[in-house]
Design a protein around this motif. Structure first.
Motif, PDB file in Angstrom:
ATOM      1  N   ASP A 187     -59.073 -46.589  24.475  1.00  0.00           N
ATOM      2  CA  ASP A 187     -57.689 -46.328  24.057  1.00  0.00           C
ATOM      3  C   ASP A 187     -57.076 -45.205  24.898  1.00  0.00           C
ATOM      4  OD1 ASP A 187     -57.738 -48.202  21.982  1.00  0.00           O
ATOM      5  OD2 ASP A 187     -58.504 -46.741  20.528  1.00  0.00           O
ATOM      6  N   PHE A 188     -57.829 -44.107  25.056  1.00  0.00           N
ATOM      7  CA  PHE A 188     -57.304 -42.987  25.856  1.00  0.00           C
ATOM      8  C   PHE A 188     -57.073 -43.442  27.302  1.00  0.00           C
ATOM      9  CE2 PHE A 188     -59.734 -40.181  22.709  1.00  0.00           C
ATOM     10  CZ  PHE A 188     -58.593 -39.885  21.979  1.00  0.00           C
ATOM     11  N   ALA A 189     -57.982 -44.279  27.795  1.00  0.00           N
ATOM     12  CA  ALA A 189     -57.871 -44.742  29.191  1.00  0.00           C
ATOM     13  C   ALA A 189     -56.530 -45.441  29.425  1.00  0.00           C
ATOM     14  CB  ALA A 189     -59.026 -45.682  29.520  1.00  0.00           C
ATOM     15  N   ARG A 190     -56.052 -46.148  28.407  1.00  0.00           N
ATOM     16  CA  ARG A 190     -54.777 -46.888  28.560  1.00  0.00           C
ATOM     17  C   ARG A 190     -53.599 -45.948  28.840  1.00  0.00           C
ATOM     18  NH1 ARG A 190     -56.895 -50.217  24.453  1.00  0.00           N
ATOM     19  NH2 ARG A 190     -57.459 -52.216  25.368  1.00  0.00           N
ATOM     20  N   VAL A 191     -53.673 -44.744  28.295  1.00  0.00           N
ATOM     21  CA  VAL A 191     -52.608 -43.755  28.542  1.00  0.00           C
ATOM     22  C   VAL A 191     -52.586 -43.406  30.043  1.00  0.00           C
ATOM     23  CG1 VAL A 191     -51.816 -41.404  28.045  1.00  0.00           C
ATOM     24  CG2 VAL A 191     -52.795 -42.809  26.206  1.00  0.00           C
ATOM     25  N   ALA A 192     -53.771 -43.199  30.615  1.00  0.00           N
ATOM     26  CA  ALA A 192     -53.849 -42.859  32.048  1.00  0.00           C
ATOM     27  C   ALA A 192     -53.366 -44.021  32.905  1.00  0.00           C
ATOM     28  CB  ALA A 192     -55.292 -42.494  32.404  1.00  0.00           C
ATOM     29  N   VAL A 193     -53.764 -45.236  32.547  1.00  0.00           N
ATOM     30  CA  VAL A 193     -53.354 -46.423  33.319  1.00  0.00           C
ATOM     31  C   VAL A 193     -51.828 -46.528  33.311  1.00  0.00           C
ATOM     32  CG1 VAL A 193     -53.407 -48.959  33.364  1.00  0.00           C
ATOM     33  CG2 VAL A 193     -55.518 -47.648  32.946  1.00  0.00           C
ATOM     34  N   LYS A 194     -51.223 -46.349  32.138  1.00  0.00           N
ATOM     35  CA  LYS A 194     -49.760 -46.443  32.001  1.00  0.00           C
ATOM     36  C   LYS A 194     -49.076 -45.364  32.837  1.00  0.00           C
ATOM     37  CE  LYS A 194     -47.739 -44.305  28.829  1.00  0.00           C
ATOM     38  NZ  LYS A 194     -47.091 -42.978  28.805  1.00  0.00           N
ATOM     39  N   ASN A 195     -49.561 -44.133  32.783  1.00  0.00           N
ATOM     40  CA  ASN A 195     -48.885 -43.058  33.528  1.00  0.00           C
ATOM     41  C   ASN A 195     -49.066 -43.209  35.032  1.00  0.00           C
ATOM     42  OD1 ASN A 195     -47.801 -42.136  31.218  1.00  0.00           O
ATOM     43  ND2 ASN A 195     -49.187 -40.404  30.948  1.00  0.00           N
ATOM     44  N   HIS A 196     -50.218 -43.719  35.455  1.00  0.00           N
ATOM     45  CA  HIS A 196     -50.389 -43.997  36.896  1.00  0.00           C
ATOM     46  C   HIS A 196     -49.451 -45.117  37.342  1.00  0.00           C
ATOM     47  CE1 HIS A 196     -53.819 -41.665  38.718  1.00  0.00           C
ATOM     48  NE2 HIS A 196     -53.850 -41.256  37.456  1.00  0.00           N
ATOM     49  N   GLU A 197     -49.227 -46.100  36.490  1.00  0.00           N
ATOM     50  CA  GLU A 197     -48.271 -47.178  36.841  1.00  0.00           C
ATOM     51  C   GLU A 197     -46.875 -46.596  37.047  1.00  0.00           C
ATOM     52  OE1 GLU A 197     -48.165 -50.408  33.983  1.00  0.00           O
ATOM     53  OE2 GLU A 197     -50.184 -50.946  34.649  1.00  0.00           O
ATOM     54  N   ASN A 198     -46.458 -45.700  36.157  1.00  0.00           N
ATOM     55  CA  ASN A 198     -45.152 -45.052  36.299  1.00  0.00           C
ATOM     56  C   ASN A 198     -45.099 -44.197  37.554  1.00  0.00           C
ATOM     57  OD1 ASN A 198     -44.458 -46.237  33.902  1.00  0.00           O
ATOM     58  ND2 ASN A 198     -44.608 -44.377  32.659  1.00  0.00           N
ATOM     59  N   GLY A 199     -46.168 -43.453  37.805  1.00  0.00           N
ATOM     60  CA  GLY A 199     -46.205 -42.553  38.960  1.00  0.00           C
ATOM     61  C   GLY A 199     -46.102 -43.293  40.289  1.00  0.00           C
ATOM     62  N   LEU A 200     -46.564 -44.537  40.297  1.00  0.00           N
ATOM     63  CA  LEU A 200     -46.471 -45.350  41.527  1.00  0.00           C
ATOM     64  C   LEU A 200     -45.016 -45.497  41.963  1.00  0.00           C
ATOM     65  CD1 LEU A 200     -48.885 -48.408  41.191  1.00  0.00           C
ATOM     66  CD2 LEU A 200     -48.819 -46.721  43.042  1.00  0.00           C
ATOM     67  N   LEU A 201     -44.096 -45.455  40.995  1.00  0.00           N
ATOM     68  CA  LEU A 201     -42.664 -45.623  41.288  1.00  0.00           C
ATOM     69  C   LEU A 201     -41.974 -44.296  41.579  1.00  0.00           C
ATOM     70  CD1 LEU A 201     -41.767 -48.223  38.497  1.00  0.00           C
ATOM     71  CD2 LEU A 201     -42.365 -48.651  40.887  1.00  0.00           C
ATOM     72  N   ASN A 202     -42.746 -43.213  41.570  1.00  0.00           N
ATOM     73  CA  ASN A 202     -42.151 -41.889  41.778  1.00  0.00           C
ATOM     74  C   ASN A 202     -42.569 -41.337  43.141  1.00  0.00           C
ATOM     75  OD1 ASN A 202     -41.314 -39.248  41.748  1.00  0.00           O
ATOM     76  ND2 ASN A 202     -41.987 -38.847  39.645  1.00  0.00           N
ATOM     77  N   PRO A 203     -41.650 -41.316  44.109  1.00  0.00           N
ATOM     78  CA  PRO A 203     -42.028 -40.891  45.462  1.00  0.00           C
ATOM     79  C   PRO A 203     -42.531 -39.448  45.529  1.00  0.00           C
ATOM     80  CG  PRO A 203     -39.631 -41.267  45.293  1.00  0.00           C
ATOM     81  CD  PRO A 203     -40.232 -41.698  43.991  1.00  0.00           C
ATOM     82  N   LYS A 204     -42.252 -38.657  44.488  1.00  0.00           N
ATOM     83  CA  LYS A 204     -42.688 -37.250  44.536  1.00  0.00           C
ATOM     84  C   LYS A 204     -43.979 -37.003  43.745  1.00  0.00           C
ATOM     85  CE  LYS A 204     -38.386 -35.303  45.926  1.00  0.00           C
ATOM     86  NZ  LYS A 204     -37.138 -34.616  45.582  1.00  0.00           N
ATOM     87  N   ALA A 205     -44.604 -38.072  43.227  1.00  0.00           N
ATOM     88  CA  ALA A 205     -45.801 -37.895  42.389  1.00  0.00           C
ATOM     89  C   ALA A 205     -47.023 -37.523  43.227  1.00  0.00           C
ATOM     90  CB  ALA A 205     -46.067 -39.163  41.595  1.00  0.00           C
ATOM     91  N   HIS A 206     -47.934 -36.768  42.629  1.00  0.00           N
ATOM     92  CA  HIS A 206     -49.160 -36.312  43.287  1.00  0.00           C
ATOM     93  C   HIS A 206     -50.165 -37.457  43.461  1.00  0.00           C
ATOM     94  CE1 HIS A 206     -52.632 -33.090  43.202  1.00  0.00           C
ATOM     95  NE2 HIS A 206     -52.844 -34.016  44.109  1.00  0.00           N
ATOM     96  N   LEU A 207     -50.505 -38.132  42.344  1.00  0.00           N
ATOM     97  CA  LEU A 207     -51.528 -39.191  42.408  1.00  0.00           C
ATOM     98  C   LEU A 207     -50.847 -40.553  42.292  1.00  0.00           C
ATOM     99  CD1 LEU A 207     -54.189 -37.580  40.025  1.00  0.00           C
ATOM    100  CD2 LEU A 207     -54.264 -37.621  42.527  1.00  0.00           C
ATOM    101  N   ARG A 208     -50.470 -41.127  43.424  1.00  0.00           N
ATOM    102  CA  ARG A 208     -49.782 -42.430  43.397  1.00  0.00           C
ATOM    103  C   ARG A 208     -50.828 -43.502  43.659  1.00  0.00           C
ATOM    104  NH1 ARG A 208     -44.622 -42.815  46.876  1.00  0.00           N
ATOM    105  NH2 ARG A 208     -44.054 -44.371  45.317  1.00  0.00           N
ATOM    106  N   LYS A 209     -51.475 -43.919  42.599  1.00  0.00           N
ATOM    107  CA  LYS A 209     -52.602 -44.821  42.750  1.00  0.00           C
ATOM    108  C   LYS A 209     -52.711 -45.681  41.498  1.00  0.00           C
ATOM    109  CE  LYS A 209     -57.584 -44.355  43.366  1.00  0.00           C
ATOM    110  NZ  LYS A 209     -58.706 -43.405  43.384  1.00  0.00           N
ATOM    111  N   LYS A 210     -52.739 -46.997  41.680  1.00  0.00           N
ATOM    112  CA  LYS A 210     -52.899 -47.887  40.524  1.00  0.00           C
ATOM    113  C   LYS A 210     -54.356 -47.795  40.057  1.00  0.00           C
ATOM    114  CE  LYS A 210     -51.906 -52.638  39.093  1.00  0.00           C
ATOM    115  NZ  LYS A 210     -51.235 -52.225  37.857  1.00  0.00           N
ATOM    116  N   ILE A 211     -54.557 -47.665  38.770  1.00  0.00           N
ATOM    117  CA  ILE A 211     -55.926 -47.623  38.236  1.00  0.00           C
ATOM    118  C   ILE A 211     -56.044 -48.583  37.050  1.00  0.00           C
ATOM    119  CG2 ILE A 211     -56.479 -45.262  38.975  1.00  0.00           C
ATOM    120  CD1 ILE A 211     -55.837 -44.351  36.068  1.00  0.00           C
TER     121      ILE A 211
END
Ligand SMILES: CC(C)(COP(=O)(O)OP(=O)(O)OC[C@H]1O[C@@H](n2cnc3c(N)ncnc32)[C@H](O)[C@@H]1OP(=O)(O)O)[C@@H](O)C(=O)NCCC(=O)NCCS
Length: 384
Positions: free
Chosen positions: A162-186
Motif C-alpha cells: 500500500d505504501f509503495a503505491r504512494v511512491a509509484v503515484k508521486n514518481h508518475e507525477n514527477g515525470l511530468l515536472n521538468p524541475k523534479a529531482h527523481l524523474r523516473k518511472k517506478i
C-alpha cells in the motif's frame, strides 16, 4: 486585513546542483521577480528560509541576497523551522502583507546539502528532531517515520505494498515536472525490492536529499492589480505545533500540528476539505502522505491508505495529492520545500503547470511540516 496574493513565482531545478546556495537563492528570486513583472525596488522586505547554510559557508542569508538584488537597504529575515522552514517563511510574508506593513515582499527558500556525505546529512538532519531523546539515541528521520508506519500498519491493517503505491503515484507525477529531482518511472515491485532503509521503509519510500531554491512574490491585491500579472489569492493560513519528540505525543499516527493548522486555514478560508481541488502535502516518506491525507480531512482516520490504494489521490482522482511529484520525486531541499509547494500551486491555478495541470482546479492547499510534524503551516489558495 489586506487580501494577500501571490503575483509571481520561480524555482531552480531540484536535485544535485553545482550552484552555490547564494547563487541558487539569487536565481530563484530573480525568476520570481521577473515572473511578477516587477523590479527589485518594488519589494518591501524579504523572508529567506534555510536550515544548513553553514554547510555552504553562508548564514545570515537575508542581507546577502538583498545585496545581490541591489536593494541592501531593505529589511530581511532568515528563518529556520527544519523541513517546514519554507511554509513558516511564507506565513511570515503573508502576515506582514496582511497586516499592511508592506505592499509586496519576496519569500525564498533554499537548501544545498548534496555536496556533503550521507552520514553528515543524516546526522545534521537529526539535529532537527528532539535530539536529546531521538537523534542522539540513533533515531534519525527514516527511523522515526518507520515507527509511524509500523504503528499505522498495526492499527489499520496497511501493507508495505500500500505504501509503495504512494511512491509509484508521486514518481508518475514527477515525470511530468521538468524541475523534479527523481524523474523516473517506478513500479510497486521496484519499491518493494529496493534497499531497506528503516523497516518497513525502503529506499523508494523515502524522499531524497536535494539541493534547490524556490521563490514567490507575496503582495496585497491592489499591488497585484496595478502590476497586471496573473495572481492567485491566499484565502487561508494556519499554523500548528506538536510535541517535538514522538514519545511525548498521545498518538503517532495522527500529527496534531497538521490538524490544528489545517482547521485554522479552513476556518479562515470559509471552506471544508471537500472544496479543495488538489493539495501539495509533506510526503517526506510514503507513510507521511497517508497520515497527512487524514489529518487534513481528505479521508477519515485509518482510511487514507484506502484512498491511496483506490487511486483517489492520483492526478485524475477526486483529491489529487502532490501533482508536482511531491518531496518523494520532485525532491526535498528542506529550506525550499514549503515555498516550492506555493510555486506549484501558483502554476496550477494560473494554468502554467502544463501536462501535470489539474483540470478545472480553482482551490489548492499546501501543507509542510518540520521534523516529524513538530511545526506546521497550511495555506489555501484560490484562482482569480
Ligand atoms: C534514503 C537515503 C538514506 C538514501 O541516501 P544514499 O544512500 O546516500 O543514496 P545516494 O545519494 O548514495 O544514492 C544512491 C542511488 O539511490 C538514488 N536515491 C537516493 N535517494 C533516493 C530516494 N530517496 N529515492 C529514490 N532513489 C534515491 C540515487 O539517485 C542514486 O541512484 P544512482 O545510483 O542511479 O545514481 C537518503 O535519501 C535519505 O535519508 N532520505 C531521507 C531524507 C530525510 O530524512 N529528509 C528529511 C525528512 S523529514
Amino acid at each position: 486585513m489586506e487580501t494577500v496574493c501571490v503575483l509571481g513565482a520561480g524555482s531552480t531545478r531540484y536535485g544535485r546542483l553545482d550552484e552555490s546556495l547564494v547563487e541558487m537563492i539569487a536565481n530563484a528570486s530573480a525568476d520570481a521577480i521577473d515572473d511578477a513583472g516587477i523590479v527589485p525596488g518594488d519589494i518591501g522586505a524579504a523572508y529567506i528560509s534555510n536550515v544548513f547554510g553553514i554547510a555552504d559557508k553562508q548564514v545570515h542569508l537575508g542581507p546577502v541576497i538583498m545585496s545581490r538584488l541591489g536593494i541592501p537597504e531593505k529589511p530581511s529575515l532568515s528563518i529556520e523551522s527544519a523541513c517546514g522552514s519554507g511554509s513558516v517563511s511564507f506565513r511570515e510574508a503573508y502576515a506582514n502583507v496582511a497586516a499592511g506593513f508592506y505592499d509586496a515582499v519576496l519569500v525564498t527558500g533554499a537548501e544545498k546539502v548534496t555536496h556533503t556525505t550521507t552520514a553528515w546529512t543524516t546526522t545534521y538532519f537529526a539535529y532537527c528532531s528532539d535530539f536529546f531523546y531521538e537523534g542522539s539515541a540513533g533515531a534519525s528521520f527514516p527511523g522515526l517515520f518507520a515507527s509511524m508506519a509500523r504503528a499505522y500498519m498495526t492499527e489499520y491493517g496497511a501493507t508495505e505494498e500500500d505504501f509503495a503505491r504512494v511512491a509509484v503515484k508521486n514518481h508518475e507525477n514527477g515525470l511530468l515536472n521538468p524541475k523534479a529531482h527523481l524523474r523516473k518511472k517506478i513500479t510497486v515491485d521496484d519499491v518493494l525490492g529496493s534497499a531497506v532503509v528503516a523497516s518497513p521503509l525502503k529506499l523508494y519510500d523515502c524522499c531524497p536529499f536535494s539541493d534547490g531554491a524556490s521563490s514567490a512574490i507575496v503582495c496585497n491585491e491592489k499591488f497585484a492589480k496595478e502590476h497586471g500579472g496573473k495572481y492567485v489569492k491566499v484565502i487561508g493560513s494556519g499554523r500548528g505545533g506538536s510535541p517535538s519528540a514522538l514519545q511525548d505525543r498521545n498518538h503517532i499516527t495522527t500529527i496534531d500540528s497538521t490538524v490544528s493548522a489545517s482547521k485554522a486555514a479552513y476556518k479562515a478560508a470559509g471552506i471544508t476539505p471537500k472544496d479543495v481541488d488538489f493539495a501539495e502535502v509533506h510526503d517526506c516518506f510514503t507513510i507521511a502522505e497517508v497520515v497527512n491525507s487524514e489529518d487534513l480531512g481528505f479521508a477519515k482516520k485509518g482510511e487514507g491508505i484506502g484512498a491511496a490504494r483506490e487511486g483517489r489521490t492520483a492526478r485524475n482522482g477526486d483529491i489529487p495529492l502532490n501533482p508536482s511529484g511531491g518531496l518523494k520525486s520532485k525532491g526535498h531541499p528542506i529550506g525550499a520545500t514549503g515555498v516550492g509547494q506555493v510555486v506549484e500551486t501558483y502554476e496550477q491555478l494560473t494554468g502554467a503547470a502544463g501536462e501535470r495541470g489539474i483540470k478545472g482546479a480553482e482551490i489548492g492547499l499546501t501543507h509542510n511540516f518540520g521534523a516529524t510534524g513538530a511545526s506546521c503551516a497550511v495555506h489555501i489558495f484560490q484562482s482569480v
